[in-house]
Structures are given as C-alpha cells and as structure tokens.
Design a protein around this motif. Structure first.
Motif, PDB file in Angstrom:
ATOM      1  N   THR A   1     -34.875  22.383 -26.441  1.00  0.00           N
ATOM      2  CA  THR A   1     -33.799  22.510 -25.462  1.00  0.00           C
ATOM      3  C   THR A   1     -32.466  22.057 -26.038  1.00  0.00           C
ATOM      4  N   LYS A   2     -31.383  22.473 -25.402  1.00  0.00           N
ATOM      5  CA  LYS A   2     -30.048  22.102 -25.876  1.00  0.00           C
ATOM      6  C   LYS A   2     -29.564  20.797 -25.234  1.00  0.00           C
TER       7      LYS A   2
ATOM      8  N   GLY B   1     -33.654  13.871 -31.756  1.00  0.00           N
ATOM      9  CA  GLY B   1     -32.319  14.313 -32.111  1.00  0.00           C
ATOM     10  C   GLY B   1     -31.722  15.264 -31.100  1.00  0.00           C
ATOM     11  N   THR B   2     -32.208  15.210 -29.863  1.00  0.00           N
ATOM     12  CA  THR B   2     -31.728  16.093 -28.799  1.00  0.00           C
ATOM     13  C   THR B   2     -30.720  15.360 -27.920  1.00  0.00           C
ATOM     14  N   PHE B   3     -29.646  16.031 -27.565  1.00  0.00           N
ATOM     15  CA  PHE B   3     -28.629  15.427 -26.713  1.00  0.00           C
ATOM     16  C   PHE B   3     -29.148  15.292 -25.289  1.00  0.00           C
ATOM     17  N   GLN B   4     -28.796  14.157 -24.646  1.00  0.00           N
ATOM     18  CA  GLN B   4     -29.219  13.956 -23.268  1.00  0.00           C
ATOM     19  C   GLN B   4     -28.145  13.238 -22.462  1.00  0.00           C
ATOM     20  N   LEU B   5     -28.145  13.522 -21.179  1.00  0.00           N
ATOM     21  CA  LEU B   5     -27.312  12.823 -20.203  1.00  0.00           C
ATOM     22  C   LEU B   5     -28.260  12.047 -19.299  1.00  0.00           C
TER      23      LEU B   5
ATOM     24  N   TYR C   1     -18.480  19.674 -20.602  1.00  0.00           N
ATOM     25  CA  TYR C   1     -17.824  19.335 -21.873  1.00  0.00           C
ATOM     26  C   TYR C   1     -18.791  19.493 -23.046  1.00  0.00           C
ATOM     27  N   TYR C   2     -19.965  18.876 -22.948  1.00  0.00           N
ATOM     28  CA  TYR C   2     -20.893  18.888 -24.088  1.00  0.00           C
ATOM     29  C   TYR C   2     -21.580  20.235 -24.270  1.00  0.00           C
ATOM     30  N   TRP C   3     -21.657  21.035 -23.215  1.00  0.00           N
ATOM     31  CA  TRP C   3     -22.219  22.382 -23.383  1.00  0.00           C
ATOM     32  C   TRP C   3     -21.310  23.234 -24.260  1.00  0.00           C
ATOM     33  N   ASN C   4     -20.022  23.045 -24.096  1.00  0.00           N
ATOM     34  CA  ASN C   4     -19.042  23.849 -24.836  1.00  0.00           C
ATOM     35  C   ASN C   4     -18.638  23.220 -26.169  1.00  0.00           C
ATOM     36  N   GLN C   5     -18.801  21.888 -26.311  1.00  0.00           N
ATOM     37  CA  GLN C   5     -18.437  21.200 -27.551  1.00  0.00           C
ATOM     38  C   GLN C   5     -19.706  20.889 -28.347  1.00  0.00           C
ATOM     39  N   VAL C   6     -20.182  21.873 -29.081  1.00  0.00           N
ATOM     40  CA  VAL C   6     -21.461  21.749 -29.782  1.00  0.00           C
ATOM     41  C   VAL C   6     -21.424  20.624 -30.815  1.00  0.00           C
ATOM     42  N   ASP C   7     -20.341  20.514 -31.556  1.00  0.00           N
ATOM     43  CA  ASP C   7     -20.242  19.464 -32.587  1.00  0.00           C
ATOM     44  C   ASP C   7     -20.289  18.072 -31.976  1.00  0.00           C
ATOM     45  N   GLN C   8     -19.601  17.877 -30.865  1.00  0.00           N
ATOM     46  CA  GLN C   8     -19.617  16.582 -30.185  1.00  0.00           C
ATOM     47  C   GLN C   8     -21.008  16.264 -29.629  1.00  0.00           C
TER      48      GLN C   8
ATOM     49  N   LEU D   1     -23.099  15.173 -32.568  1.00  0.00           N
ATOM     50  CA  LEU D   1     -22.687  13.839 -33.009  1.00  0.00           C
ATOM     51  C   LEU D   1     -23.258  12.762 -32.101  1.00  0.00           C
ATOM     52  N   ALA D   2     -23.180  12.979 -30.792  1.00  0.00           N
ATOM     53  CA  ALA D   2     -23.717  12.015 -29.838  1.00  0.00           C
ATOM     54  C   ALA D   2     -25.238  11.891 -29.978  1.00  0.00           C
ATOM     55  N   ALA D   3     -25.904  13.021 -30.187  1.00  0.00           N
ATOM     56  CA  ALA D   3     -27.362  13.010 -30.352  1.00  0.00           C
ATOM     57  C   ALA D   3     -27.767  12.276 -31.630  1.00  0.00           C
ATOM     58  N   SER D   4     -27.018  12.462 -32.694  1.00  0.00           N
ATOM     59  CA  SER D   4     -27.308  11.791 -33.972  1.00  0.00           C
ATOM     60  C   SER D   4     -27.125  10.282 -33.849  1.00  0.00           C
TER      61      SER D   4
END
Length: 339
Positions: free
Chosen positions: A248-249, A268-272, A301-308, A311-314
C-alpha cells in the motif's frame, strides 16, 4: 591593665580552639559520609553476572521465532542463558544450577503440573513476557506465579493486576526483522490506502471514509463497522500483513496497538496515526492527526508529495530499527526487573 588583657586574650584563644576542634570534627564527618554508600540504595545488579533460565513454547511457530531473537539478545546482556521448552521439567534444572531470573515467553501453552509447582515454590525472580494471542481469561492461574508481567497491550494491565500481585508493564514484541521489512509486494496485495481501525459513527475514520479524497482509490480496511462501505476491501484474518503493508501507499491507523504501528514502520511504509494511538513518548517520530481536518490535510499533502512521504517513512523505519530492537526490549525487561 596587662593582666586584664592577658586574661581576655586567653579566653578568646580558648573559644577559638573549641571552634577549630568542632570545625575539624564536622569536616571529618562530611568526608566520612561522602565515602559511605547511601543506606537506602541497594547495590546495583551487574547484568553480566546474571544467569537466566528462558522457558520457550514448543508448538507456537510465531513465538518460537521470537524466542530465538530474545535468546540471542539476552546472550549479549547476561552472563549465561539456558533455554528449555515448556514441557521440560523446570525443577530439575533449578536444583543443579544458580539462577537469578526465570523468564517465560508466550504464555499460550499449558505448563505441566510439576512445572507450575516448581514456579510456585521457587524464591527466584520470575517474569512472563506474554504474546496476548488468546486474551487474558485463560491466564488467571498462570499470572499468580510471576513477579513481573510484560504484555503487548496496556489495556490488559488492569486485568493482570487483578489476577495476582505482579508488577505489570506494556512491552510489545519488536517487529520480526525477518518478516517485516521493505520488499516488493505481490500484485494482488497492492492498494492505495490501508485503513486500520473501527468505523464508529462520529470518529475520524467514519467521516473520512466518505471523503472525496478516497474516490477512485483502492482501499483496504481492517476493523469493525466497515460493512456499509461495499467499495472497500475487508482484510481477512489469514492474510499476511507484511505483504499488505508493503503493497500500500499510505496506511491510516486509529487507536491501534503499538505493535501494529511498529510493524508498518518496519516495512518502510508511510502511515498516519491518530493521537490516541498508544505509541509512547516518541509520537513525534510518526505523522499523526487529532481531527478530521488534520487527517484530510495531511493525507492530501503526503499523497501528492511522494518524496516527502518516502522521507517520513524512512525516518520512522530507522527509529524502529534502532529503538525497538529485541536487544533494546530485552534490556528494558532487565531494567524493569532489577533497577
């Protein structure tokens, strides 16, 4: 005149001598007290002098895997560690060895009656690190045997405290690094959004589920109350979470367990996560929300800012790796017991 002066000088000299003697005695007492250890503080336990008996499950595959990681970590911390399975006699080992701590992992398997009795009569410090897989009810006869209880969920602590006199703490198992790590997901495990939590009326998740931001996206849901959302894909109990997390994204969690948050981060997956999610004092490591407005804003914001997002997930993955390892958790257990 000289006689009077001499008499006064002698009197002054006498007082000075007394004061000097008192001052010397006071200084000696301070020096002695400074070198004397505090009466109330017990001597510190040196972990490298400890001998630990580790009791591990026979049949539970997941906990058996964790047992290996716990044993490996403890070997770096204590003098010696001896592992036996739950079905092996404990009393025989205790009679022939010097043991400072008995640690039982899992708590799901029934102990033989002879082992229950051996634990009951032993004066050695005893701790149990529960997996909490089957709830708390079946553990009532076991909890009373232990001085320390470590649970995966803080919500279980009141129940365990009512079962005995043990000191109870929340210490979740770290993510298994052999299972939860960044990997390319299988096609059928892919999704845009993975929501973990209950869809309760009035909650952020309930309101967000109808938001236009989710329109046209592939959404998986895990929790209660999602039946009304036919377009969402319910996660089944048998599905392997490590693949779904990697596939998932964005993961959205509400009031989830610490373990769930850490496992997602380890992939390594981004989460809120919601502020109510119990992730301890390090909430600032993860991106969180406290209202529907915050959830909508951060998701957009994070859906559209893939790099951010990456970075947050890392950052969260690095935090989990270095602060929630089996070594760190094993050290935390020892600190709770001996400090």
């Amino acid at each position: 005149m000289n006689f009077i002066l001499n008499r006064k000088l002698k009197s002054i000299q006498h007082h000075l001598t007394i004061q000097q003697t008192d001052l010397q005695q006071h200084l000696m007492k301070i020096l002695q007290d400074g070198h004397r250890p505090p009466k109330d503080d017990p001597p510190k336990v040196v972990y490298k002098q400890l001998n630990v008996l580790l009791i591990t499950p026979c049949m539970n595959r997941e906990t058996s895997s964790m047992s290996v990681l716990v044993e490996q970590s403890l070997r770096h911390l204590v003098k010696s560690i001896y592992e036996i399975k739950t079905i092996q006699p404990i009393g025989t080992y205790l009679e022939t060895s010097k043991t400072d701590l008995i640690l039982l992992l899992g708590g799901e398997e029934e102990l033989p009656e002879e082992n229950i009795e051996a634990l009951r009569v032993s004066p050695i410090k005893k701790a149990i690190w529960l997996s909490d897989q089957s709830g708390v009810k079946h553990l009532e006869s076991v909890i009373s045997l232990f001085d320390y209880v470590f649970t995966q969920e803080s919500a279980n602590i009141p129940s365990y405290q009512r079962m005995g006199n043990a000191l109870c703490y929340e210490v979740p198992f770290p993510p298994n690094s052999n299972v939860f790590y960044p990997q390319t997901a299988r096609k059928h495990d892919e999704s845009d959004v993975y929501i973990i939590g209950d869809a309760q009326p009035g909650s952020c998740l309930f309101e967000f589920a109808n938001h236009a931001l989710l329109s046209g996206k592939k959404v998986r849901v895990e929790g209660k109350g999602w039946e009304r959302y036919g377009a969402f894909i319910p996660v089944q109990a048998h599905e392997e979470r490590e693949w779904l997390y990697n596939g998932t994204k964005i993961v959205i969690q509400d009031n989830s367990s610490i373990r769930s948050v850490l496992e997602v981060a380890a992939c390594g997956t981004f989460q809120l996560i919601s502020i109510s999610s119990n992730v301890g004092p390090d909430t600032d490591v993860f991106q969180s929300y406290n209202s529907l407005e915050q959830l909508v804003e951060k998701f957009d914001y994070y859906w559209n800012q893939v790099d951010q997002r990456r970075l947050a997930a890392s950052r969260a993955m690095a935090y989990v790796k270095y602060n929630h390892s089996y070594f760190q958790k094993s050290l935390q257990l020892l600190d709770r017991i001996f400090r």
